[in-house]
Scaffold this motif. Sequence first.
Motif, PDB file in Angstrom:
ATOM      1  N   ARG A 143      11.608  13.866  -2.545  1.00 12.97           N
ATOM      2  CA  ARG A 143      11.452  12.253  -2.852  1.00 12.97           C
ATOM      3  C   ARG A 143      10.765  11.590  -1.717  1.00 12.97           C
ATOM      4  O   ARG A 143      10.154  10.718  -1.979  1.00 12.97           O
ATOM      5  N   ARG A 145       8.188  12.980  -0.198  1.00 16.03           N
ATOM      6  CA  ARG A 145       6.742  13.334  -0.692  1.00 16.03           C
ATOM      7  C   ARG A 145       6.491  12.530  -1.577  1.00 16.03           C
ATOM      8  O   ARG A 145       5.295  11.965  -1.595  1.00 16.03           O
ATOM      9  N   SER A 146       7.094  12.033  -2.667  1.00 18.36           N
ATOM     10  CA  SER A 146       6.803  11.281  -3.812  1.00 18.36           C
ATOM     11  C   SER A 146       6.616   9.927  -3.316  1.00 18.36           C
ATOM     12  O   SER A 146       5.351   9.255  -3.604  1.00 18.36           O
ATOM     13  N   VAL A 149       3.231   9.859  -1.224  1.00 19.13           N
ATOM     14  CA  VAL A 149       2.117   9.854  -1.833  1.00 19.13           C
ATOM     15  C   VAL A 149       1.891   8.508  -2.757  1.00 19.13           C
ATOM     16  O   VAL A 149       0.695   7.981  -2.887  1.00 19.13           O
ATOM     17  N   MET A 150       3.151   7.991  -3.113  1.00 19.33           N
ATOM     18  CA  MET A 150       2.891   6.507  -3.533  1.00 19.33           C
ATOM     19  C   MET A 150       2.189   5.622  -2.868  1.00 19.33           C
ATOM     20  O   MET A 150       1.425   4.801  -3.161  1.00 19.33           O
ATOM     21  N   ARG A 153      -1.319   5.925  -2.415  1.00 19.41           N
ATOM     22  CA  ARG A 153      -1.994   5.479  -3.475  1.00 19.41           C
ATOM     23  C   ARG A 153      -2.219   4.068  -3.463  1.00 19.41           C
ATOM     24  O   ARG A 153      -3.333   3.419  -3.829  1.00 19.41           O
ATOM     25  N   GLU A 154      -1.298   3.373  -3.130  1.00 25.95           N
ATOM     26  CA  GLU A 154      -1.324   1.909  -3.082  1.00 25.95           C
ATOM     27  C   GLU A 154      -2.426   1.400  -2.057  1.00 25.95           C
ATOM     28  O   GLU A 154      -3.268   0.399  -2.219  1.00 25.95           O
ATOM     29  N   CYS A 157      -5.986   2.793  -3.638  1.00 26.81           N
ATOM     30  CA  CYS A 157      -6.139   1.752  -4.739  1.00 26.81           C
ATOM     31  C   CYS A 157      -6.392   0.298  -4.490  1.00 26.81           C
ATOM     32  O   CYS A 157      -7.228  -0.317  -4.722  1.00 26.81           O
ATOM     33  N   ASN A 158      -5.093   0.015  -4.149  1.00 30.44           N
ATOM     34  CA  ASN A 158      -4.919  -1.464  -4.093  1.00 30.44           C
ATOM     35  C   ASN A 158      -5.369  -2.154  -2.994  1.00 30.44           C
ATOM     36  O   ASN A 158      -5.918  -3.362  -3.100  1.00 30.44           O
ATOM     37  N   GLN A 215      -8.433  11.485  -4.645  1.00 32.13           N
ATOM     38  CA  GLN A 215      -7.844  12.388  -5.713  1.00 32.13           C
ATOM     39  C   GLN A 215      -6.682  12.933  -4.873  1.00 32.13           C
ATOM     40  O   GLN A 215      -7.123  13.651  -3.694  1.00 32.13           O
TER      41      GLN A 215
ATOM     42  N   SER B 146      -8.440   4.829 -13.696  1.00 29.55           N
ATOM     43  CA  SER B 146      -7.806   4.839 -12.452  1.00 29.55           C
ATOM     44  C   SER B 146      -6.710   3.718 -12.186  1.00 29.55           C
ATOM     45  O   SER B 146      -5.751   3.856 -11.909  1.00 29.55           O
ATOM     46  N   MET B 150      -2.723   4.095 -12.147  1.00 30.39           N
ATOM     47  CA  MET B 150      -2.191   3.306 -10.878  1.00 30.39           C
ATOM     48  C   MET B 150      -0.884   2.602 -11.539  1.00 30.39           C
ATOM     49  O   MET B 150       0.103   2.704 -10.692  1.00 30.39           O
ATOM     50  N   GLU B 154       3.120   2.817 -10.618  1.00 28.26           N
ATOM     51  CA  GLU B 154       4.126   1.888 -10.054  1.00 28.26           C
ATOM     52  C   GLU B 154       5.433   1.595 -10.743  1.00 28.26           C
ATOM     53  O   GLU B 154       6.410   1.441 -10.256  1.00 28.26           O
ATOM     54  N   CYS B 157       7.406   5.016 -10.625  1.00 30.91           N
ATOM     55  CA  CYS B 157       8.049   5.118  -9.259  1.00 30.91           C
ATOM     56  C   CYS B 157       8.926   3.888  -8.707  1.00 30.91           C
ATOM     57  O   CYS B 157       9.841   3.932  -8.307  1.00 30.91           O
ATOM     58  N   VAL B 163      10.440  10.225  -9.621  1.00 31.36           N
ATOM     59  CA  VAL B 163      10.067  11.140  -8.498  1.00 31.36           C
ATOM     60  C   VAL B 163       8.780  11.985  -9.087  1.00 31.36           C
ATOM     61  O   VAL B 163       8.814  12.605  -9.946  1.00 31.36           O
ATOM     62  N   ASP B 164       7.692  12.007  -8.298  1.00 25.47           N
ATOM     63  CA  ASP B 164       6.425  12.220  -8.639  1.00 25.47           C
ATOM     64  C   ASP B 164       6.686  13.962  -8.065  1.00 25.47           C
ATOM     65  O   ASP B 164       6.491  13.892  -6.647  1.00 25.47           O
ATOM     66  N   VAL B 165       6.516  15.025  -8.984  1.00 30.84           N
ATOM     67  CA  VAL B 165       6.812  16.076  -8.425  1.00 30.84           C
ATOM     68  C   VAL B 165       5.711  16.960  -8.884  1.00 30.84           C
ATOM     69  O   VAL B 165       5.437  17.053 -10.186  1.00 30.84           O
TER      70      VAL B 165
END
Lengths: 554, 554
Positions: A143, A145-146, A149-150, A153-154, A157-158, A215, B146, B150, B154, B157, B163-165
């Motif tokens: 969890r 890790r997820s 990583v999120m 990305r935010e 990207c954002n 990526q 992309s 994203m 959002e 998650c 959970v991104d696994v």
Amino acid sequence: MHLRFSLNVNKHSTCTTGSSSLSFRSHTCGELRPADVGEEVILCGWVQYLRQDLFVIMRDFSGLAQILIPQDEVRLQVAVTFTISVTEMPTGEIEVLAESVEILNVCRKLPFEIKDFVKKSESLRMQYRYLDLRSSQMQYNLRLRSQLVMKMREYLCNVHGFVDVETPTLFKRTPGGAKEFVVPSREPGRFYSLPQSPQQFKQLLMVAGIDRYFQLARCYRDEGSKPDRQPEFTQVDIEMSFVDQAGIRGLIEGLVQYSWPVEKDPVSTPFPCITYEKAMKDYGVDKPDTRFAMKLMDISKTFHNTEIEFLKDALNQPGGCIQAICIPDGAKHLKGKDHESLKQTARTQFGQVCNLTRPLLGKLRLQCAELLEGSGVAVRDPSAFHFLWVVDFPLFLPKEEDPDQLESAHHPFTAPLPEDAHLLYSLPHKVRGQHYDLVLNGCEIGGGSIRIHKASDQQHVLETILKEDPSLLSHLLEALDSGAPPHGGIALGLDRFLSIIVGAPSIRDVIAFPKSFRGHDLMSRAPDFVSEDELKSYHISVNWPAGDEGNQEK
Amino acid sequence: MHLRFSLNVNKHSTCTTGSSSLSFRSHTCGELRPADVGEEVILCGWVQYLRQDLFVIMRDFSGLAQILIPQDEVRLQVAVTFTISVTEMPTGEIEVLAESVEILNVCRKLPFEIKDFVKKSESLRMQYRYLDLRSSQMQYNLRLRSQLVMKMREYLCNVHGFVDVETPTLFKRTPGGAKEFVVPSREPGRFYSLPQSPQQFKQLLMVAGIDRYFQLARCYRDEGSKPDRQPEFTQVDIEMSFVDQAGIRGLIEGLVQYSWPVEKDPVSTPFPCITYEKAMKDYGVDKPDTRFAMKLMDISKTFHNTEIEFLKDALNQPGGCIQAICIPDGAKHLKGKDHESLKQTARTQFGQVCNLTRPLLGKLRLQCAELLEGSGVAVRDPSAFHFLWVVDFPLFLPKEEDPDQLESAHHPFTAPLPEDAHLLYSLPHKVRGQHYDLVLNGCEIGGGSIRIHKASDQQHVLETILKEDPSLLSHLLEALDSGAPPHGGIALGLDRFLSIIVGAPSIRDVIAFPKSFRGHDLMSRAPDFVSEDELKSYHISVNWPAGDEGNQEK
């Protein structure tokens, strides 16, 4: 008192967001609070254990709930749904009373109990990974890790306008790429290869004007059996146009800070930065663990008039010097057997590497730290995170098998330092590269560089310095010659980074379904035998070692 | 007037966020506004074209800027940096004046111009993909991809606690998995395989108590040469515990709505839902394009007293019927050659499939729409997006080669509809499954199901109904028998979904580096020959077709 209630399609949770939305349950076990007193709630999960013939301790991913219920039909690790009502106890705590129970599934006797203190062998954990992942530590790791990583990305990207681009994993084999898996195609003799990184694609994306690429890239490396390596792993892969070293370093410092787990002490930036030369001088290694001092010291001057024969000999050699490590209270803490083990290391390592003194001392420094910790001295704070940039690496190194030849210290796409660029055509072995490594607690967790963006320079490096056939990279050279912008990037090893953050002994503890050190999936038994018939469409056949053919029948 | 200014390490943009942060530039071309008048800004990009010996039109990913400058040293597609000052023109527009220019790279003559109206062949586009990606359409497609991904992350998650696994791509070969690429290992005869989807892993994660899993999963399918298929593709892979069909459908409707491009008309939910039976009856296909009517009609009653011989024959057959499609103003719009082409389709298709009438009419319905559109009639609104759920598929179908045997309509893990569950042990061919397909404008863009979560049911399906060897899935059966929760999921085909959103003729237009329809990378020339020597460590050798050995030398 064992009531079944029938599930029907209108039983969805009324939550529209969060972990109970769209689900049979109304709450997770871990979120029940005194404020819920008087509510009727639905929980879904597993029976963790039974207590006093009265209570069922129920578990879901969020935690435990103790439920008052006769338990005649409830067994351990059964998946269940409880409809319960929450009441307040005189102590001020909450109590949950089962009103109905539905047993959703049964459970065989498990090969090990799902309790954190139950020790399991590594191979049993891997064979029953779906049970091992139920432990609170593995739930936390996956969890985290997820979430991390999120956040990454935010940030990319954002906050900074990066574009998430997927690049192919069925690619062309790199000439001499001995660590690349091959994938046979249906055309006789033609193979794809699984790339070790998206290096070429990320540079091509800069030529393509993508400007900012990232990526979470799956990468492949066939190293046979190596401890704590995985044949597939994940890197946070980043490339940017119109940027220099300082830009990339600033980006990564911000990335780490932004995605850092909230429950840990915050990370302060900028990270310290030292040159490769200083790292080797002070620590004897290019990825120093800076959580403790005990730096290498040159004490040649102290001995310049020495009468001790072997020291005198050493100093009289060209470039000869005497180096020392000062171990605080070493005499007090290190025992005879510790001295023996240090001497043993020195004996084994000495002579294995040329120009050895410093790398050997770097190893001894780490070994001293371990020995001190073994005797109870606090040397490295296990909760500390020391980030460090190492820069100004040599661009080329002499080849081990032929020291007159040069090879790339990292890869042939790294640009020289601007102040060394003129040496590329005269004294290439003196050129330092625009490469940077990110080190955390003595582990390299990332590396990158500003790239060569002019085709003529790239061609010179490949052809004249490295003596490689530039036609094999003709598409990259043509791309650079199409107005490639200045660009650079970095790749972070996500698995290693996470394993350090959670303090895991192995990267296997932050990967859902890792392979064993021999590269096996112990659960499904991959890799496995494939019939000759199934291989026909790929125009390959197996070369069985003599006497081994019987194996294919398992 | 051509001034060079030297780049130095302190030249970073002062922006701390956005597309110009950490970069040499201060602004992108596309963001210059009258408010910037009086500012000195730095732009980085490419020379797009020259105008009137006075202006350089400069391009970066964000747009164009017209810059007043003598252009003696500036050529097309050169990467340049301009330091410019922005002034207001009497018209109220802005004008940018170059104060200094640095030419960052040169550019050879390109194989095609980077202009949207310049037609390029598909193979030229693929060979020089890094130039093709500079087009505004491809920049839009990749950036939209992309952003959409994203937003999906959002939603999953942050809004719903998924959970991104990451799951492995080096896995065990599925028995009979003819479409799976194999990857030789260093153990003789043993191969990994590249999975077509993470199906087993996502179910195992539910057994592991992950509760809500998602992944943007790279999947592999070796279908040889097929138009508009890719050997590797991406699916939005989702699985949830303690959920039913309505829960998954609600989740996906929310996902599409949340991630939908802001520049398009919003999507309304819930999506319409029809049964497989009704889809076949009304449209002759299980993925109907509902942007237009022209439904299939049963006109048997009209003809029940007919004297027309072939209609009479048809009606007299068991289950015989007469079906029609009513084409509005068909007589006016469809010409003789259109009739000929429809008849040709009927002739070619008839007899190829058993029970054919409806699928054939489904094809003719689509062909009529194309023919009408070809003659200028607006049948389908190209800007309309019609989502549709198709449900209640049969769980099993008769095998084509042996109709007494059943095979899974989708895969063997799909659960039966609760009201049909009792038939699983008596009349399996009558069982409908809890499978759902998501259809957009007549294309299947996703599919999923509620899974069997009891080991005994799964064993019955594998062993008794499908006559498969359950030992090959023993790890999954054991996992289900470890208290597996009720669970279900879905997978969306990201490439196809995006290609429909952007109106691209092929999924190649939403993939950065796609393969050709023969599975080739035309830029790097993958797959390629590998020497016998390099294959040695994998214990394989190539079976050259007779007379083809010379090929390996290219």
